[in-house]
Scaffold this motif. Structure first.
Motif, PDB file in Angstrom:
ATOM      1  N   TYR A 277     -51.895  43.882 -33.559  1.00 42.62           N
ATOM      2  CA  TYR A 277     -51.390  45.159 -34.104  1.00 42.62           C
ATOM      3  C   TYR A 277     -50.104  44.841 -34.769  1.00 42.62           C
ATOM      4  O   TYR A 277     -49.340  45.984 -35.216  1.00 42.62           O
ATOM      5  N   GLY A 278     -49.343  43.683 -34.714  1.00 35.80           N
ATOM      6  CA  GLY A 278     -48.172  43.573 -35.394  1.00 35.80           C
ATOM      7  C   GLY A 278     -48.045  42.250 -36.230  1.00 35.80           C
ATOM      8  O   GLY A 278     -48.923  41.113 -35.876  1.00 35.80           O
ATOM      9  N   SER A 279     -47.052  41.788 -36.603  1.00 33.74           N
ATOM     10  CA  SER A 279     -46.755  40.508 -37.375  1.00 33.74           C
ATOM     11  C   SER A 279     -46.304  39.614 -36.296  1.00 33.74           C
ATOM     12  O   SER A 279     -45.610  39.939 -35.299  1.00 33.74           O
ATOM     13  N   PRO A 280     -46.309  38.182 -36.539  1.00 36.48           N
ATOM     14  CA  PRO A 280     -45.581  37.352 -35.722  1.00 36.48           C
ATOM     15  C   PRO A 280     -44.168  37.608 -35.668  1.00 36.48           C
ATOM     16  O   PRO A 280     -43.662  37.233 -34.330  1.00 36.48           O
ATOM     17  N   THR A 281     -43.574  37.844 -36.613  1.00 35.12           N
ATOM     18  CA  THR A 281     -41.873  38.174 -36.407  1.00 35.12           C
ATOM     19  C   THR A 281     -41.808  39.143 -35.826  1.00 35.12           C
ATOM     20  O   THR A 281     -40.801  39.126 -34.922  1.00 35.12           O
ATOM     21  N   ALA A 282     -42.562  40.533 -35.839  1.00 38.48           N
ATOM     22  CA  ALA A 282     -42.226  41.522 -35.044  1.00 38.48           C
ATOM     23  C   ALA A 282     -42.622  41.189 -33.612  1.00 38.48           C
ATOM     24  O   ALA A 282     -41.913  41.632 -32.684  1.00 38.48           O
ATOM     25  N   ALA A 283     -43.622  40.548 -33.280  1.00 35.02           N
ATOM     26  CA  ALA A 283     -43.923  40.209 -31.751  1.00 35.02           C
ATOM     27  C   ALA A 283     -43.024  39.257 -31.287  1.00 35.02           C
ATOM     28  O   ALA A 283     -42.713  39.322 -30.202  1.00 35.02           O
TER      29      ALA A 283
END
Length: 239
Positions: A59-65
């Protein structure tokens, strides 16, 4: 929304169950405590690995995760350091009442991101939310015990100890409510919130639950962990 907040309350009430165990049974046997803490560790580890982290990436980008995960760890570390600074549990001649109140404050702050995690879980998939309710509810049982034991040892009455834990238990549904508001305002919050919950729960497992569970009985601790992992894997197939 009300049904999800209610489930957040159910998870939070695990704190009250832990308080009742202390009030009714007194001090738990070391082996039983190791088994319970190991069970909570296994359940939370399985939820982190098989549900929270994969869903946060979906549900999100690796960076956001990664940012959310590190943020969860940072918050738990700050709360832990604050608790240790103001209430070192090994300090000789400790005023048990003061220690109990400070632990209660720290646990209440811990419960807020747990509520956010429940909200994020229900926003992603129907099965993740109930799994988080189960994991967090079990985790809250030893937290309720940790709060209640020093308060009872300090002479506080059973009714007041239970009332304090009821107040603490309300923090989880409050966090769930605010998490749902964030998720409904923008779905972009879902991924980071899930990763944040994963980071917070990782710190709790590695920094608190797992080491404490092994302190008294390693065998029962590992059995509890194995059963907790197996339980969540089984539930993931049938839920």
């Amino acid at each position: 929304m009300s049904g999800i907040v209610l489930q957040g309350l159910i998870a939070g009430l695990g704190t009250c169950l832990g308080a009742l165990l202390v009030i009714v049974l007194g001090r738990m046997r070391p082996g039983t405590l190791s088994l319970m803490l190991g069970l909570a560790s296994g359940i939370m580890t399985a939820v982190i690995i098989f549900d929270l982290l994969p869903s946060s990436l979906r549900y999100g980008s690796p960076t956001a995760a990664l940012g959310g995960f590190m943020g969860g760890i940072a918050l738990m570390l700050a709360l832990d350091l604050g608790t240790n600074i103001f209430a070192p549990v090994t300090f000789p001649g400790r005023d048990y009442l003061k220690m109990g109140y400070l632990i209660a404050t720290g646990i209440a702050l811990h419960d807020l991101p747990e509520g956010l995690a429940i909200a994020a879980g229900f926003a992603t998939a129907e099965k993740l939310g109930p799994l988080l309710v189960l994991a967090i509810g079990l985790h809250n049982i030893p937290e309720g015990m940790a709060t209640s034991a020093p308060l009872r040892h300090g002479g506080l009455g059973a009714g007041r100890v239970l009332a304090i834990n009821i107040i603490i238990s309300l923090i989880t549904p409050i966090g769930t409510f605010f998490g749902l508001v964030l998720v409904e305002s923008s779905r972009s919050f879902v991924g980071p919130l899930l990763a944040f919950a994963a980071g917070a729960m990782t710190y709790i497992v590695l920094g608190e639950l797992a080491p404490e569970s092994r302190r008294n009985n390693r065998t029962l601790s590992y059995l509890g962990m194995l059963f907790g992992l197996s339980l969540i894997i089984l539930l993931s197939f049938i839920v």
